[in-house]
Design an enzyme around this catalytic site. Structure first.
Site, PDB file in Angstrom:
ATOM      1  N   GLY A  58       0.714  -1.162  -0.004  1.00 40.95           N
ATOM      2  CA  GLY A  58       0.165  -0.026   0.020  1.00 40.95           C
ATOM      3  C   GLY A  58       0.869   1.285  -0.117  1.00 40.95           C
ATOM      4  O   GLY A  58       1.854   1.403  -0.593  1.00 40.95           O
ATOM      5  N   SER A  59       0.216   2.396   0.692  1.00 42.43           N
ATOM      6  CA  SER A  59       0.980   3.707   0.768  1.00 42.43           C
ATOM      7  C   SER A  59       2.311   3.678   1.156  1.00 42.43           C
ATOM      8  O   SER A  59       3.170   4.608   0.893  1.00 42.43           O
ATOM      9  CB  SER A  59       0.243   4.904   1.240  1.00 42.43           C
ATOM     10  OG  SER A  59      -1.086   4.581   0.626  1.00 42.43           O
ATOM     11  N   THR A  60       2.654   2.600   2.188  1.00 40.41           N
ATOM     12  CA  THR A  60       4.271   2.492   2.199  1.00 40.41           C
ATOM     13  C   THR A  60       5.105   2.409   1.104  1.00 40.41           C
ATOM     14  O   THR A  60       6.356   2.678   1.523  1.00 40.41           O
ATOM     15  CB  THR A  60       4.411   1.505   3.651  1.00 40.41           C
ATOM     16  OG1 THR A  60       4.350   0.224   2.798  1.00 40.41           O
ATOM     17  CG2 THR A  60       3.738   1.697   4.850  1.00 40.41           C
ATOM     18  N   ASN A  61       4.520   2.129   0.450  1.00 47.38           N
ATOM     19  CA  ASN A  61       5.661   1.824  -0.811  1.00 47.38           C
ATOM     20  C   ASN A  61       5.792   3.156  -1.650  1.00 47.38           C
ATOM     21  O   ASN A  61       6.770   3.244  -2.443  1.00 47.38           O
ATOM     22  CB  ASN A  61       5.036   1.063  -2.188  1.00 47.38           C
ATOM     23  CG  ASN A  61       5.892   0.540  -3.052  1.00 47.38           C
ATOM     24  OD1 ASN A  61       6.803  -0.130  -2.748  1.00 47.38           O
ATOM     25  ND2 ASN A  61       5.572   0.889  -4.382  1.00 47.38           N
ATOM     26  N   LYS A  62       4.861   4.190  -1.233  1.00 48.90           N
ATOM     27  CA  LYS A  62       5.118   5.517  -1.861  1.00 48.90           C
ATOM     28  C   LYS A  62       6.455   6.175  -1.738  1.00 48.90           C
ATOM     29  O   LYS A  62       6.990   7.092  -2.586  1.00 48.90           O
ATOM     30  CB  LYS A  62       4.098   6.564  -1.428  1.00 48.90           C
ATOM     31  CG  LYS A  62       2.624   6.170  -1.843  1.00 48.90           C
ATOM     32  CD  LYS A  62       1.586   7.004  -1.287  1.00 48.90           C
ATOM     33  CE  LYS A  62       0.153   6.475  -1.765  1.00 48.90           C
ATOM     34  NZ  LYS A  62      -0.810   7.444  -1.322  1.00 48.90           N
TER      35      LYS A  62
END
Length: 651
Positions: free
Chosen positions: A366-370
């Protein structure tokens, strides 16, 4: 009536017995008369037969008339041969036999005397194993996660039991070890073996109390029991051993060669009835103890991580979860899993409970990959932290609409603002500036699609496909952590790289082990690789710090006295039973570092399918705050000495 014939054989030399038989003139043929027809009876005529002499007068002449009855056949006369040749042959055979015996005797008592003596001795000798101690598994300060303690295996020798003590032995053993008296009696009365085990893993003090009773026939052998101190919370990582003392899962299995040691052996002589007689030089091989292994974990932090995770997972009804505490240089300080199990009660656990989910469960980050999308854009000079993007609340790509987590008017956001508010739409625009090849390159550099480097069994390395296999919408979805998968250790390593000024150090959980002399030997240095520049890493930390600020999505992750940087993550979860997103729920994550200006620790929290709350800032961030606060105090990391700078989020 005629007189019976005498059945006894007649002697042909006795008088009246004929010495020959005239051919064709048997008594039957002659009408029962003893004389042939036409013959002249000399007794009547007084003269001899033709050519004979006249019979003297006055002298009786014996009758030559054959006796009545059948005439026996003539016997052949046996002539004995010379015995000399037979005697010589017998003597020769006896000589050969004696030579064979003499040769064998010389071979046994002369040529091969030593080997036969050794073989004879071995018939009286028995070799028994001397157990050795298994090495301990400790934390960084030497506190045990797993250790071996000396115990006893209590057994009875039925042959040696006195008749008047038999009932006492049965009663005493059944009472002390909580066994049925019938079972103990069967072993005490057994005639199948002189070694009947009554109880294993008996504490040393209990055996000493029993031994003081001096019950003949009751004895014990030294053994070692593997002990796992309660509530350490590291069962899924440490693993356990089997009944034979060999590691079956976790580090106990991976480090078997280091921990196991080498048992010794002892020879005893067997006396009459099988009694063991100790020998002065009976030790054939000394036991070699196993080596201790020191981990990078801290037992207190591990315990707190396990407690906080279990409590939050229970509150939200999550299926599973994990917590990783890591240093920027890759050393893992804690690795907690939910669910877990008691290694002292393996039979009560399931494979799912024993799995090390921090490695075995892959999920969409999810957004931790941004942070990787932003890192690629900064490192390739595509953008700066203050580059402004026009960000609506939704965007359409290749027939699919992508939305932010909340509705908002079209905004002019900087890269800092896109990270702080976790905008999916803004991240897609940044990724399109980087391109598929560029994004894929940095995902690989940060460790996606490859094993973490821990070398533990059961690791799921996740999924990262090459750009030529991406379809129309994958660049967009991968940019904010969908369509790829990682495990918790891999994701924690990404943020450790950012905290370590852009140098990725392969994660490790082994600090080292002891050698033969008990001296500590550090583990080999893990592999290192620079992924991004120090400047890019510093800029990313400031962006991540804004996530916990006034406009960020993780304000609950703040810790008084410390500057905190981190990132929330919420992603759809594939239902493992159906393979569909429809019934899979969500994966909630939060990963952050502190102190943000000079990071010392990274904490990664993952909750799979929480039922009550599922946004990362709500579900996972509270666990991060709990564990990070405790770890900072426990490891005596001083508070931040600097103030958080102002970061421009909007144009």
């Amino acid at each position: 009536m005629s007189t019976p014939r005498d059945p006894r054989p007649r002697n042909p030399r006795r008088r009246g017995t004929p010495d020959r038989t005239v051919k064709g003139t048997s008594p039957r043929e002659n009408g029962g008369q003893g004389r042939p027809r036409g013959s002249v009876d000399p007794a009547r005529t007084g003269t001899a037969a033709k050519g004979g002499r006249p019979r003297p007068r006055g002298k009786a002449v014996p009758s030559r008339r054959p006796p009545r009855g059948p005439v026996p056949p003539l016997r052949r006369r046996f002539r004995r041969s010379d015995p000399g040749p037979r005697i010589r042959i017998a003597l020769a055979l006896m000589g050969v036999v004696l030579l064979v015996f003499a040769g064998r005797l010389v071979q046994i008592q002369g040529i091969e005397a030593a080997s036969y003596a050794s073989a004879a001795a071995e018939l009286r000798l028995s070799e028994t194993e001397i157990p050795t101690t298994r090495g301990s598994i400790t934390d960084a300060d030497g506190r045990p996660f797993a250790m071996s303690v000396e115990v006893r295996t209590v057994f009875v020798d039925p042959y040696d039991v006195k008749a008047d003590e038999r009932d006492t032995i049965v009663t005493e053993l059944s009472r002390r070890f909580d066994l049925p008296e019938e079972e103990v009696a069967r072993k005490v009365d057994s005639d199948d073996s002189r070694y009947q085990v009554i109880a294993r893993e008996v504490p040393l003090e209990e055996w000493k109390e029993l031994d003081e009773l001096d019950l003949q026939g009751v004895a014990a052998e030294t053994a070692y029991k593997r002990v796992y101190p309660e509530e350490t919370g590291a069962a899924n990582l440490v693993g356990f051993v089997g009944t034979d003392g060999h590691g079956l899962e976790g580090l106990e299995s991976v480090l078997e060669d280091t921990l196991a040691g080498d048992p010794g052996s002892r020879q005893v002589e067997l006396g009459t009835g099988g009694t063991e007689i100790p020998m002065a030089n009976g030790v054939a091989k000394e036991p070699v103890p196993g080596h201790d292994v020191r981990l990078t974990l801290d037992q207190d932090v591990q315990w707190r991580a396990q407690q906080a995770l279990a409590q939050r997972a229970g509150e939200l009804g999550a299926d599973s979860g994990s917590v990783i505490v890591m240093r920027p240089t890759g050393e893992i300080v804690a690795m907690a899993n939910y669910p877990t199990y008691d290694p002292d009660a393996i039979e009560e656990s399931t494979p799912e409970q024993r799995a090390n989910g921090a490695l075995s469960v892959a999920f969409e980050p999810g957004s931790t990959n941004k942070v990787i999308t932003a890192a690629a854009a900064l490192e390739e000079d595509v953008v700066t932290p203050d580059t402004v993007y026009t960000v609506p609340d939704s965007i359409r790509r290749h027939g699919e609409t992508f939305r932010d987590s909340h509705n908002h008017p079209t905004q002019r956001m900087t890269l800092n603002g896109i990270m702080a508010t976790s905008s999916n739409v803004g991240t897609i625009k940044v990724a399109e500036d980087v391109g598929a090849e560029g994004l894929y390159e940095y995902l690989g550099k940060f460790g996606f699609g490859e094993p973490s480097g821990l070398g533990l069994p059961g690791e799921n390395s996740g999924i990262l496909t090459a750009p030529d296999e991406w379809w129309g919408t994958q660049l967009a979805s991968i940019s904010f952590g969908h369509g790829i998968s990682v495990n918790a250790v891999q994701m924690a390593s990404v943020y450790a790289t950012v905290a370590n000024d852009g140098v990725r150090v392969e994660p490790t959980v082994i600090a080292g082990s002891t050698d033969e002399n008990g001296e500590f030997r550090p583990a080999p240095e893990p592999a290192k690789e620079r992924v991004i520049s120090e400047e890019t890493a510093r800029e990313l930390r400031l962006m991540l710090e804004a996530v916990t600020g006034e406009h960020g999505t993780a304000q609950d992750a703040r810790i008084p006295g410390y500057r905190v940087a981190g990132k929330t993550g919420t992603a759809n979860r594939v239902d493992p039973d159906t393979g569909s997103y429809d019934t899979g729920g969500y994966t909630s994550t939060f990963v952050g570092m502190a102190p943000a200006d000079d990071p010392e620790l990274i904490v990664q929290v993952v909750l799979h399918n929480p039922k009550e709350q599922y946004y990362g800032g709500e579900a996972a961030a509270p666990v991060f705050t709990d564990v990070m606060s405790f770890a900072l105090k426990t490891l005596q990391i001083p508070p931040t000495a600097t103030e958080q700078p102002n970061i421009r989020l909007f144009e």
